[in-house]
Design a protein around this motif. Structure first.
Motif, PDB file in Angstrom:
ATOM      1  N   PHE B  77     -46.729 -14.161 -23.404  1.00  0.00           N
ATOM      2  CA  PHE B  77     -47.114 -15.560 -23.195  1.00  0.00           C
ATOM      3  C   PHE B  77     -48.479 -15.842 -23.821  1.00  0.00           C
ATOM      4  CE2 PHE B  77     -44.383 -17.054 -19.335  1.00  0.00           C
ATOM      5  CZ  PHE B  77     -43.234 -16.698 -20.009  1.00  0.00           C
ATOM      6  N   ALA B  78     -49.409 -14.890 -23.713  1.00  0.00           N
ATOM      7  CA  ALA B  78     -50.732 -15.084 -24.331  1.00  0.00           C
ATOM      8  C   ALA B  78     -50.578 -15.292 -25.841  1.00  0.00           C
ATOM      9  CB  ALA B  78     -51.638 -13.882 -24.052  1.00  0.00           C
ATOM     10  N   PHE B  81     -49.415 -18.788 -26.696  1.00  0.00           N
ATOM     11  CA  PHE B  81     -50.455 -19.823 -26.668  1.00  0.00           C
ATOM     12  C   PHE B  81     -51.262 -19.792 -27.971  1.00  0.00           C
ATOM     13  CE2 PHE B  81     -50.340 -18.818 -21.882  1.00  0.00           C
ATOM     14  CZ  PHE B  81     -49.284 -19.692 -21.684  1.00  0.00           C
ATOM     15  N   ALA B 118     -39.771 -14.196 -25.339  1.00  0.00           N
ATOM     16  CA  ALA B 118     -40.499 -13.284 -24.446  1.00  0.00           C
ATOM     17  C   ALA B 118     -39.400 -12.425 -23.819  1.00  0.00           C
ATOM     18  CB  ALA B 118     -41.265 -14.059 -23.384  1.00  0.00           C
ATOM     19  N   GLU B 173     -48.502  -7.928 -20.838  1.00  0.00           N
ATOM     20  CA  GLU B 173     -49.114  -8.690 -19.746  1.00  0.00           C
ATOM     21  C   GLU B 173     -48.500  -8.324 -18.402  1.00  0.00           C
ATOM     22  OE1 GLU B 173     -51.038 -12.648 -21.317  1.00  0.00           O
ATOM     23  OE2 GLU B 173     -48.860 -12.765 -21.445  1.00  0.00           O
TER      24      GLU B 173
END
Lengths: 191, 191
Positions: B77-78, B81, B118, B173
């Motif tokens: 997810f990082a 972004f 993801a 993560e």
């Protein structure tokens, strides 16, 4: 027992002492508020610094205000691999035997002997919230996030203070790994 | 029912089709094995590419081999972004309505219409493992990591194939948020 609380994802940041603030930004310097955080009195400052560890550096790390008695740097595990330091998972303020780091500001550098932690996941709440939940300061609870990436966070520290607002804090990796976003409601479940 | 399985943290990576491999690295190009992965036949290749999204780019993303029928990019997810894309949480191979991205290799660029996901957390196991656990392909289970940052991962997909080795996969993560490291044992618990 079940209660929903809003969650917030903390990006890497640091709290600075008055002394380190002056070393980094100049004598008599004061932080400039960018925006208030949900916890009363706490704010994101406009100021940013660079962190330098034995292995690498991270630029543009935000300072939170107001100043505190000791400088404390809160980073993710991913950040720790970039810097080459091993932060313990700690409640805010508990810096014993935590690693140091070099901080670079526009006017100077501060080399810390300690202060780098990975913040322990925690829930801020008022005494009123705690009474409703039959919880007290320093208790631990479990929190379920729900959704397709649902996790149950264990060992979630309860922090009770009349100056707090009800809010759970996790770091960016914990939050992204659970697929949650800021202000999403998560559920405290029975321990 | 309780069984311990080793966990592995997947960093961002991509699987490439033969066609995209030739676009990125040149006609007739073949991947060079860097090291074998635990899943039989799968390997980390020496080759790396850059990803470019609407918002930003990520350099040096590793290719895994062998080539597959479709190119698939697995990011956190990082990362999403940074790139400015919204990957769905998906089982490997399910790319329907996933966003695209531009891939830059040393010899060319591939602009994909879809392929960024993801990866859904999952456990690879053999039919023998599955039988012991009374599980079957596509079941979901819960997995507890233990330790001070312990989480219970919910919605963990079970993947059964005689060519698999027993191993749970999470992204960086999810793994860092749970405080686990590669090959650490985690526990499948009753659903």
């Amino acid at each position: 027992m079940a209660m929903q609380v809003p969650i917030a994802l903390s990006n890497r940041h640091l709290h600075v002492s008055k002394e380190d603030l002056e070393v980094l930004f100049g004598e008599g310097y004061e932080l400039t508020k960018l925006k208030d955080l949900k916890q009363p009195g706490q704010y994101a400052a406009e100021e940013k610094v660079d962190l330098v560890g034995p292995k690498g550096s991270i630029k543009g790390v935000r300072v939170l205000g107001p100043t505190r008695s000791k400088t404390q740097i809160e980073i993710s595990f991913a950040d720790s691999f970039v810097l080459g330091v091993k932060p313990p998972v700690r409640d805010s303020g508990d810096l014993t035997e935590s690693p140091g780091v070099k901080i670079i500001g526009p006017k100077g550098e501060a080399v810390l002997d300690e202060g780098v932690i990975a913040a322990a996941r925690h829930i801020h709440m008022t005494p009123g919230d705690a009474e409703k939940l039959n919880l007290k300061d320093k208790d631990t609870v479990k929190v379920r996030t729900g959704g397709e990436r649902s996790v149950v966070f264990e060992n979630v520290l309860v922090r009770v203070n009349e100056n707090y607002a009800l809010e759970m804090h996790v770091d960016m990796e914990e939050g992204n790994g659970a697929g949650v976003i800021n202000n999403q409601l998560v559920e405290i479940i029975a321990e």
